[in-house]
Write a protein that holds these residues in place. Structure first.
Motif, PDB file in Angstrom:
ATOM      1  N   TYR A  94      -0.466  -0.131  -6.595  1.00 62.16           N
ATOM      2  CA  TYR A  94      -1.714   0.609  -6.794  1.00 62.16           C
ATOM      3  C   TYR A  94      -0.958   1.503  -8.029  1.00 62.16           C
ATOM      4  CZ  TYR A  94      -3.816  -0.454  -2.506  1.00 62.16           C
ATOM      5  OH  TYR A  94      -4.412  -1.027  -1.440  1.00 62.16           O
ATOM      6  N   VAL A  95      -2.218   1.709  -9.015  1.00 55.04           N
ATOM      7  CA  VAL A  95      -1.762   2.291 -10.277  1.00 55.04           C
ATOM      8  C   VAL A  95      -2.713   3.853 -10.219  1.00 55.04           C
ATOM      9  CG1 VAL A  95      -1.759   2.636 -12.573  1.00 55.04           C
ATOM     10  CG2 VAL A  95      -0.670   0.538 -11.393  1.00 55.04           C
ATOM     11  N   SER A  96      -2.323   4.871 -10.696  1.00 48.61           N
ATOM     12  CA  SER A  96      -2.928   6.044 -10.815  1.00 48.61           C
ATOM     13  C   SER A  96      -2.844   6.620 -11.826  1.00 48.61           C
ATOM     14  CB  SER A  96      -2.822   7.117  -9.521  1.00 48.61           C
ATOM     15  OG  SER A  96      -3.616   8.215  -9.681  1.00 48.61           O
ATOM     16  N   VAL A  97      -3.984   6.866 -12.864  1.00 47.90           N
ATOM     17  CA  VAL A  97      -3.757   7.595 -14.246  1.00 47.90           C
ATOM     18  C   VAL A  97      -4.391   8.748 -14.358  1.00 47.90           C
ATOM     19  CG1 VAL A  97      -4.356   6.988 -16.752  1.00 47.90           C
ATOM     20  CG2 VAL A  97      -3.294   5.139 -15.086  1.00 47.90           C
ATOM     21  N   SER A  98      -3.885   9.842 -14.754  1.00 50.83           N
ATOM     22  CA  SER A  98      -4.544  10.971 -14.801  1.00 50.83           C
ATOM     23  C   SER A  98      -4.340  11.744 -16.318  1.00 50.83           C
ATOM     24  CB  SER A  98      -4.565  12.039 -13.711  1.00 50.83           C
ATOM     25  OG  SER A  98      -3.088  12.382 -13.657  1.00 50.83           O
ATOM     26  N   GLY A  99      -4.715  12.718 -16.333  1.00 48.76           N
ATOM     27  CA  GLY A  99      -4.299  13.549 -17.733  1.00 48.76           C
ATOM     28  C   GLY A  99      -5.449  13.602 -18.802  1.00 48.76           C
ATOM     29  N   VAL A 100      -5.080  13.771 -20.008  1.00 44.75           N
ATOM     30  CA  VAL A 100      -6.052  13.792 -21.174  1.00 44.75           C
ATOM     31  C   VAL A 100      -5.469  12.765 -22.308  1.00 44.75           C
ATOM     32  CG1 VAL A 100      -6.979  15.117 -22.853  1.00 44.75           C
ATOM     33  CG2 VAL A 100      -6.694  16.105 -20.583  1.00 44.75           C
ATOM     34  N   SER A 101      -6.607  12.176 -22.808  1.00 42.96           N
ATOM     35  CA  SER A 101      -6.316  11.200 -24.024  1.00 42.96           C
ATOM     36  C   SER A 101      -5.173  10.274 -23.632  1.00 42.96           C
ATOM     37  CB  SER A 101      -6.105  11.888 -25.249  1.00 42.96           C
ATOM     38  OG  SER A 101      -7.503  12.579 -25.544  1.00 42.96           O
ATOM     39  N   ASN A 102      -4.862   9.549 -22.566  1.00 45.64           N
ATOM     40  CA  ASN A 102      -3.807   8.542 -22.400  1.00 45.64           C
ATOM     41  C   ASN A 102      -4.227   7.121 -22.793  1.00 45.64           C
ATOM     42  OD1 ASN A 102      -1.738  10.329 -21.617  1.00 45.64           O
ATOM     43  ND2 ASN A 102      -3.052  10.819 -19.826  1.00 45.64           N
ATOM     44  N   THR A 103      -3.345   6.497 -23.509  1.00 45.68           N
ATOM     45  CA  THR A 103      -3.689   4.949 -23.535  1.00 45.68           C
ATOM     46  C   THR A 103      -2.800   4.081 -22.653  1.00 45.68           C
ATOM     47  OG1 THR A 103      -4.722   5.245 -25.825  1.00 45.68           O
ATOM     48  CG2 THR A 103      -4.010   3.163 -25.392  1.00 45.68           C
ATOM     49  N   SER A 146       0.819  -1.089   0.001  1.00 46.36           N
ATOM     50  CA  SER A 146      -0.126  -0.033   0.013  1.00 46.36           C
ATOM     51  C   SER A 146       0.871   1.178  -0.062  1.00 46.36           C
ATOM     52  CB  SER A 146      -0.892  -0.151   1.039  1.00 46.36           C
ATOM     53  OG  SER A 146      -0.121  -0.008   2.416  1.00 46.36           O
ATOM     54  N   ALA A 147       2.326   1.231   0.204  1.00 50.55           N
ATOM     55  CA  ALA A 147       2.952   2.270   0.307  1.00 50.55           C
ATOM     56  C   ALA A 147       3.638   2.824  -1.048  1.00 50.55           C
ATOM     57  CB  ALA A 147       4.262   2.079   1.188  1.00 50.55           C
ATOM     58  N   VAL A 148       3.235   1.908  -2.161  1.00 48.00           N
ATOM     59  CA  VAL A 148       3.813   2.316  -3.481  1.00 48.00           C
ATOM     60  C   VAL A 148       2.537   2.610  -4.217  1.00 48.00           C
ATOM     61  CG1 VAL A 148       5.185   1.216  -5.338  1.00 48.00           C
ATOM     62  CG2 VAL A 148       5.835   0.823  -2.986  1.00 48.00           C
ATOM     63  N   THR A 149       2.665   3.586  -5.032  1.00 48.58           N
ATOM     64  CA  THR A 149       1.846   4.067  -6.056  1.00 48.58           C
ATOM     65  C   THR A 149       2.436   4.565  -7.282  1.00 48.58           C
ATOM     66  OG1 THR A 149       0.005   4.493  -4.409  1.00 48.58           O
ATOM     67  CG2 THR A 149      -0.164   5.303  -6.601  1.00 48.58           C
ATOM     68  N   VAL A 150       1.979   3.813  -8.471  1.00 45.24           N
ATOM     69  CA  VAL A 150       2.690   4.170  -9.776  1.00 45.24           C
ATOM     70  C   VAL A 150       1.646   5.145 -10.223  1.00 45.24           C
ATOM     71  CG1 VAL A 150       3.189   3.412 -12.026  1.00 45.24           C
ATOM     72  CG2 VAL A 150       3.745   1.733 -10.084  1.00 45.24           C
ATOM     73  N   THR A 151       2.294   6.386 -10.669  1.00 42.29           N
ATOM     74  CA  THR A 151       1.315   7.253 -11.191  1.00 42.29           C
ATOM     75  C   THR A 151       1.825   7.676 -12.590  1.00 42.29           C
ATOM     76  OG1 THR A 151       1.423   8.523  -9.081  1.00 42.29           O
ATOM     77  CG2 THR A 151       0.707   9.890 -10.914  1.00 42.29           C
ATOM     78  N   ILE A 152       0.659   7.604 -13.242  1.00 42.79           N
ATOM     79  CA  ILE A 152       0.951   7.774 -14.958  1.00 42.79           C
ATOM     80  C   ILE A 152       0.025   9.153 -15.131  1.00 42.79           C
ATOM     81  CG2 ILE A 152       0.647   7.101 -17.244  1.00 42.79           C
ATOM     82  CD1 ILE A 152       0.658   4.120 -15.834  1.00 42.79           C
ATOM     83  N   ALA A 153       0.733  10.152 -15.807  1.00 44.62           N
ATOM     84  CA  ALA A 153       0.101  11.595 -16.240  1.00 44.62           C
ATOM     85  C   ALA A 153       0.538  11.994 -17.435  1.00 44.62           C
ATOM     86  CB  ALA A 153       0.273  12.511 -14.969  1.00 44.62           C
ATOM     87  N   GLY A 154       0.037  13.132 -18.029  1.00 42.32           N
ATOM     88  CA  GLY A 154       0.249  13.647 -19.050  1.00 42.32           C
ATOM     89  C   GLY A 154      -0.793  13.659 -20.157  1.00 42.32           C
ATOM     90  N   ALA A 155      -0.501  13.919 -21.363  1.00 43.95           N
ATOM     91  CA  ALA A 155      -1.597  14.061 -22.528  1.00 43.95           C
ATOM     92  C   ALA A 155      -1.112  13.184 -23.830  1.00 43.95           C
ATOM     93  CB  ALA A 155      -1.799  15.464 -22.987  1.00 43.95           C
TER      94      ALA A 155
END
Length: 200
Positions: free
Chosen positions: A134-143, A113-122
């Motif tokens: 854990y994985v967190s995806v944010s941003g616009v039009s990412n595949t 629970s201490a590790v979260t992979v973050t993916i962001a961008g456009a």
């Protein structure tokens, strides 16, 4: 008869130095009322002896109450108590041996629970191995393609397309995001507008 021949006179002569010494000693010993001298306390030895006897009686009474109340009985649930003086029978009850701790399966990583992979961008196009994180995806039009076992997936932003191999939880928020999971039956939570979570 001379003084040397009289035995009583000789005894008096011998006693005279002793009586003079005793009289001199009496003069040097201070009296009970003299300054700086306190007479030894009387009855202190008796008080100590009485206290010791009282303590022994209290301890003896405590031990007797403990023994009467059954403090030394050997009872186990399901086994009768033994009368005093009886030797205990050898136990035939099975001994519970704890099993060694199970090792996690190498195919499914243990989530941290201490590790979260973050993916962001456009406009990003990525493939990421979850490896139990854990994985967190944010941003616009990412595949994004997530391989392996994820501890949980959170998607926010606009128009993201996410493919998840396996996860127990999916949370989607934002606008027009599409999340597809390939296996399992994850707990799904959605908010926002036009977000779709489906198996595929």
């Amino acid at each position: 008869m001379s003084a040397d021949d009289d035995p009583e006179a000789r005894i008096r002569d011998l006693e005279r130095p002793l009586s003079d010494f005793a009289r001199a000693a009496e003069l040097t010993v201070p009296s009970a009322g003299a300054e700086g001298y306190a007479p030894p306390p009387r009855g202190r030895g008796i008080a100590v002896a009485v206290g010791a006897i009282a303590a022994a009686l209290v301890i003896g009474a405590g031990v007797a109450v403990f023994l009467i109340a059954g403090g030394l009985t050997n009872t186990t649930p399901g086994h009768p108590s033994l009368p005093s003086g009886a030797a205990p029978a050898p136990s035939t009850a099975p001994i519970d041996v704890p099993a060694p701790p199970a090792e996690p399966s190498p195919a499914v990583p243990v989530p941290d629970s201490a590790v979260t992979v973050t993916i962001a961008g456009a406009g990003e196009n990525k493939t990421v191995a979850c490896a139990g994180n854990y994985v967190s995806v944010s941003g616009v039009s990412n595949t994004v393609v997530l391989t392996g076992q994820c501890a949980g997936v959170t998607v926010s932003g606009i128009g993201n397309i996410i493919t998840v191999e396996s996860t127990p939880r999916i949370t989607a928020s934002g606008l027009n995001n599409r999340i597809t999971y390939r296996s399992g039956n994850p707990e799904v939570s959605t908010s926002g507008l036009d977000n779709v979570v489906e198996r595929g």
